[in-house]
Design a protein around this motif. Structure first.
Motif, PDB file in Angstrom:
ATOM      1  N   ILE A   1     -23.086   8.972 -77.190  1.00  0.00           N
ATOM      2  CA  ILE A   1     -23.689   9.253 -78.542  1.00  0.00           C
ATOM      3  C   ILE A   1     -24.253  10.745 -78.193  1.00  0.00           C
ATOM      4  O   ILE A   1     -25.147  10.708 -77.417  1.00  0.00           O
ATOM      5  N   GLU A   2     -23.662  11.661 -78.898  1.00  0.00           N
ATOM      6  CA  GLU A   2     -24.113  13.080 -78.932  1.00  0.00           C
ATOM      7  C   GLU A   2     -25.209  13.184 -80.246  1.00  0.00           C
ATOM      8  O   GLU A   2     -24.889  12.818 -81.385  1.00  0.00           O
ATOM      9  N   PHE A   3     -26.520  13.662 -80.143  1.00  0.00           N
ATOM     10  CA  PHE A   3     -27.345  13.749 -81.003  1.00  0.00           C
ATOM     11  C   PHE A   3     -27.547  15.428 -81.712  1.00  0.00           C
ATOM     12  O   PHE A   3     -27.693  16.086 -80.741  1.00  0.00           O
ATOM     13  N   HIS A   4     -27.319  15.383 -82.825  1.00  0.00           N
ATOM     14  CA  HIS A   4     -27.701  16.573 -83.571  1.00  0.00           C
ATOM     15  C   HIS A   4     -28.214  16.504 -84.903  1.00  0.00           C
ATOM     16  O   HIS A   4     -28.822  15.410 -85.165  1.00  0.00           O
ATOM     17  N   PHE A   5     -28.572  17.611 -85.708  1.00  0.00           N
ATOM     18  CA  PHE A   5     -29.007  17.582 -87.121  1.00  0.00           C
ATOM     19  C   PHE A   5     -28.376  18.464 -87.867  1.00  0.00           C
ATOM     20  O   PHE A   5     -27.487  19.517 -87.203  1.00  0.00           O
ATOM     21  N   ASN A   6     -28.049  18.406 -89.039  1.00  0.00           N
ATOM     22  CA  ASN A   6     -27.178  19.252 -89.905  1.00  0.00           C
ATOM     23  C   ASN A   6     -27.921  20.387 -90.693  1.00  0.00           C
ATOM     24  O   ASN A   6     -29.183  20.222 -90.599  1.00  0.00           O
ATOM     25  N   ALA A   7     -27.009  21.352 -91.215  1.00  0.00           N
ATOM     26  CA  ALA A   7     -27.649  22.657 -91.597  1.00  0.00           C
ATOM     27  C   ALA A   7     -26.436  22.924 -92.875  1.00  0.00           C
ATOM     28  O   ALA A   7     -25.376  22.459 -92.634  1.00  0.00           O
ATOM     29  N   ALA A   8     -27.036  23.414 -93.984  1.00  0.00           N
ATOM     30  CA  ALA A   8     -25.986  23.954 -94.806  1.00  0.00           C
ATOM     31  C   ALA A   8     -26.367  25.238 -95.416  1.00  0.00           C
ATOM     32  O   ALA A   8     -27.511  25.788 -95.208  1.00  0.00           O
ATOM     33  N   ASP A   9     -25.712  25.754 -96.341  1.00  0.00           N
ATOM     34  CA  ASP A   9     -25.767  27.220 -96.925  1.00  0.00           C
ATOM     35  C   ASP A   9     -26.750  26.820 -98.042  1.00  0.00           C
ATOM     36  O   ASP A   9     -27.261  27.816 -98.580  1.00  0.00           O
ATOM     37  N   THR A  10     -27.003  25.584 -98.510  1.00  0.00           N
ATOM     38  CA  THR A  10     -27.780  25.369 -99.717  1.00  0.00           C
ATOM     39  C   THR A  10     -29.074  24.369 -99.214  1.00  0.00           C
ATOM     40  O   THR A  10     -28.736  23.445 -98.486  1.00  0.00           O
ATOM     41  N   PRO A  11     -29.926  24.504 -99.749  1.00  0.00           N
ATOM     42  CA  PRO A  11     -31.114  23.468 -99.321  1.00  0.00           C
ATOM     43  C   PRO A  11     -30.924  22.033 -99.982  1.00  0.00           C
ATOM     44  O   PRO A  11     -31.753  21.122 -99.883  1.00  0.00           O
ATOM     45  N   GLU A  12     -30.103  22.017-100.993  1.00  0.00           N
ATOM     46  CA  GLU A  12     -29.604  20.834-101.769  1.00  0.00           C
ATOM     47  C   GLU A  12     -28.871  20.011-100.957  1.00  0.00           C
ATOM     48  O   GLU A  12     -28.825  18.811-101.234  1.00  0.00           O
ATOM     49  N   ALA A  13     -28.385  20.381-100.058  1.00  0.00           N
ATOM     50  CA  ALA A  13     -27.352  19.279 -99.244  1.00  0.00           C
ATOM     51  C   ALA A  13     -28.378  18.638 -98.397  1.00  0.00           C
ATOM     52  O   ALA A  13     -29.356  18.665 -97.839  1.00  0.00           O
ATOM     53  N   THR A  14     -27.698  17.044 -98.382  1.00  0.00           N
ATOM     54  CA  THR A  14     -28.910  16.202 -97.922  1.00  0.00           C
ATOM     55  C   THR A  14     -27.914  15.046 -97.316  1.00  0.00           C
ATOM     56  O   THR A  14     -26.682  14.917 -97.666  1.00  0.00           O
ATOM     57  N   GLY A  15     -28.387  14.171 -96.637  1.00  0.00           N
ATOM     58  CA  GLY A  15     -27.453  13.045 -96.123  1.00  0.00           C
ATOM     59  C   GLY A  15     -27.414  12.758 -94.614  1.00  0.00           C
ATOM     60  O   GLY A  15     -27.790  13.903 -93.953  1.00  0.00           O
ATOM     61  N   THR A  16     -26.845  11.820 -94.498  1.00  0.00           N
ATOM     62  CA  THR A  16     -26.374  11.074 -92.957  1.00  0.00           C
ATOM     63  C   THR A  16     -25.097  11.127 -92.775  1.00  0.00           C
ATOM     64  O   THR A  16     -24.570  10.506 -93.510  1.00  0.00           O
ATOM     65  N   GLU A  17     -24.552  11.672 -91.673  1.00  0.00           N
ATOM     66  CA  GLU A  17     -23.068  11.480 -91.326  1.00  0.00           C
ATOM     67  C   GLU A  17     -22.860  10.945 -89.807  1.00  0.00           C
ATOM     68  O   GLU A  17     -23.745  11.500 -89.008  1.00  0.00           O
ATOM     69  N   THR A  18     -21.853  10.238 -89.509  1.00  0.00           N
ATOM     70  CA  THR A  18     -21.408   9.975 -88.231  1.00  0.00           C
ATOM     71  C   THR A  18     -19.970  10.465 -87.951  1.00  0.00           C
ATOM     72  O   THR A  18     -19.393   9.946 -88.777  1.00  0.00           O
ATOM     73  N   LEU A  19     -19.955  10.961 -86.963  1.00  0.00           N
ATOM     74  CA  LEU A  19     -18.442  11.625 -86.429  1.00  0.00           C
ATOM     75  C   LEU A  19     -17.807  10.721 -85.560  1.00  0.00           C
ATOM     76  O   LEU A  19     -18.791  10.318 -84.444  1.00  0.00           O
ATOM     77  N   TYR A  20     -16.713  10.360 -85.503  1.00  0.00           N
ATOM     78  CA  TYR A  20     -15.954   9.661 -84.203  1.00  0.00           C
ATOM     79  C   TYR A  20     -14.613   9.891 -84.142  1.00  0.00           C
ATOM     80  O   TYR A  20     -13.841  10.753 -85.206  1.00  0.00           O
ATOM     81  N   TRP A  21     -13.774   9.457 -83.014  1.00  0.00           N
ATOM     82  CA  TRP A  21     -12.783  10.121 -82.761  1.00  0.00           C
ATOM     83  C   TRP A  21     -11.639   9.178 -83.382  1.00  0.00           C
ATOM     84  O   TRP A  21     -11.833   7.931 -83.611  1.00  0.00           O
ATOM     85  N   ARG A  22     -10.606   9.771 -84.295  1.00  0.00           N
ATOM     86  CA  ARG A  22      -9.791   8.879 -85.217  1.00  0.00           C
ATOM     87  C   ARG A  22      -9.233   7.942 -84.475  1.00  0.00           C
ATOM     88  O   ARG A  22      -8.862   6.860 -85.076  1.00  0.00           O
ATOM     89  N   GLY A  23      -8.549   8.055 -83.370  1.00  0.00           N
ATOM     90  CA  GLY A  23      -7.747   6.758 -82.510  1.00  0.00           C
ATOM     91  C   GLY A  23      -8.767   5.781 -82.119  1.00  0.00           C
ATOM     92  O   GLY A  23      -7.996   4.818 -81.542  1.00  0.00           O
ATOM     93  N   SER A  24      -9.857   6.068 -82.276  1.00  0.00           N
ATOM     94  CA  SER A  24     -10.696   4.741 -81.373  1.00  0.00           C
ATOM     95  C   SER A  24     -11.238   3.736 -82.081  1.00  0.00           C
ATOM     96  O   SER A  24     -11.985   4.028 -83.056  1.00  0.00           O
TER      97      SER A  24
END
Length: 187
Positions: free
Chosen positions: A76-99
């Motif tokens: 598990i790799e840990f990050h946090f997000n940034a966006a061009d707008t301060p309204e961007a919000t939320g939680t997401e998880t990335l994974y390898w498509r074939g797993s």
């Protein structure tokens, strides 16, 4: 289960700063992942905190190498997000498509994060193409691997406040969920 907890970025290039400048991606997770490791060890798991510099480099492929070097069953790799707008919000998880196991872990951990943080569920993001975020990390890991982006802590003050204020509960919830994942895949 042996879990690699990978700190996103590296000491010389620490990723985004939180909106208040109190942490970088690297320093935030270097500070808080020991608590997650402690919780996982209490469940009887082995948890190793790794970083790409331990594998001799600074790119995501070295993060994969660090995870592979500890023979993890889950990375598990840990990050946090940034966006061009301060309204961007939320939680997401990335994974390898074939797993298939990666998808199970991603679904479980995404639900745990949204349950604690109470932020918008941005869902799971699959990675399968060299143009996708995190491709080198996912392409080179030899176990189910995830990348967690719990909040837009770099650009949204509300997201950062939620992440900061719930960090102990989040670490406990992630450990409990990883333990449940282990029981699910080992039965």
């Amino acid at each position: 289960m042996n879990i690699a907890l990978s700190i996103g970025h590296h000491p010389r290039s620490q990723g985004c700063d939180t909106i208040d400048g109190s942490f970088t991606e690297y320093s935030l997770w270097a500070t808080h992942l020991p608590l997650l490791r402690q919780h996982l060890e209490a469940y009887g798991h082995t948890a190793r905190i790794v970083n790409r510099t331990q594998a001799g480099g600074s790119t995501p492929s070295f993060a994969a190498a660090a995870c592979n070097a500890v023979h993890a069953d889950l990375a598990i790799e840990f990050h946090f997000n940034a966006a061009d707008t301060p309204e961007a919000t939320g939680t997401e998880t990335l994974y390898w498509r074939g797993s298939a196991l990666g998808k199970i872990a991603a679904e479980m951990l995404q639900q745990a994060m949204t349950g604690i943080l109470k932020l918008r569920d941005r869902g799971l993001k699959t990675v399968s193409s060299p143009n996708d975020r995190g491709y080198e990390y996912f392409h080179k890991t030899r176990m189910p691997a995830l990348m967690l982006e719990p909040a837009f802590a770099a650009t949204n003050a509300g997201d950062w406040a939620r992440l900061r204020d719930t960090m102990p509960a989040l670490m406990a919830a992630l450990a409990a969920t990883i333990h449940r994942y282990s029981e699910t895949v080992n039965n």
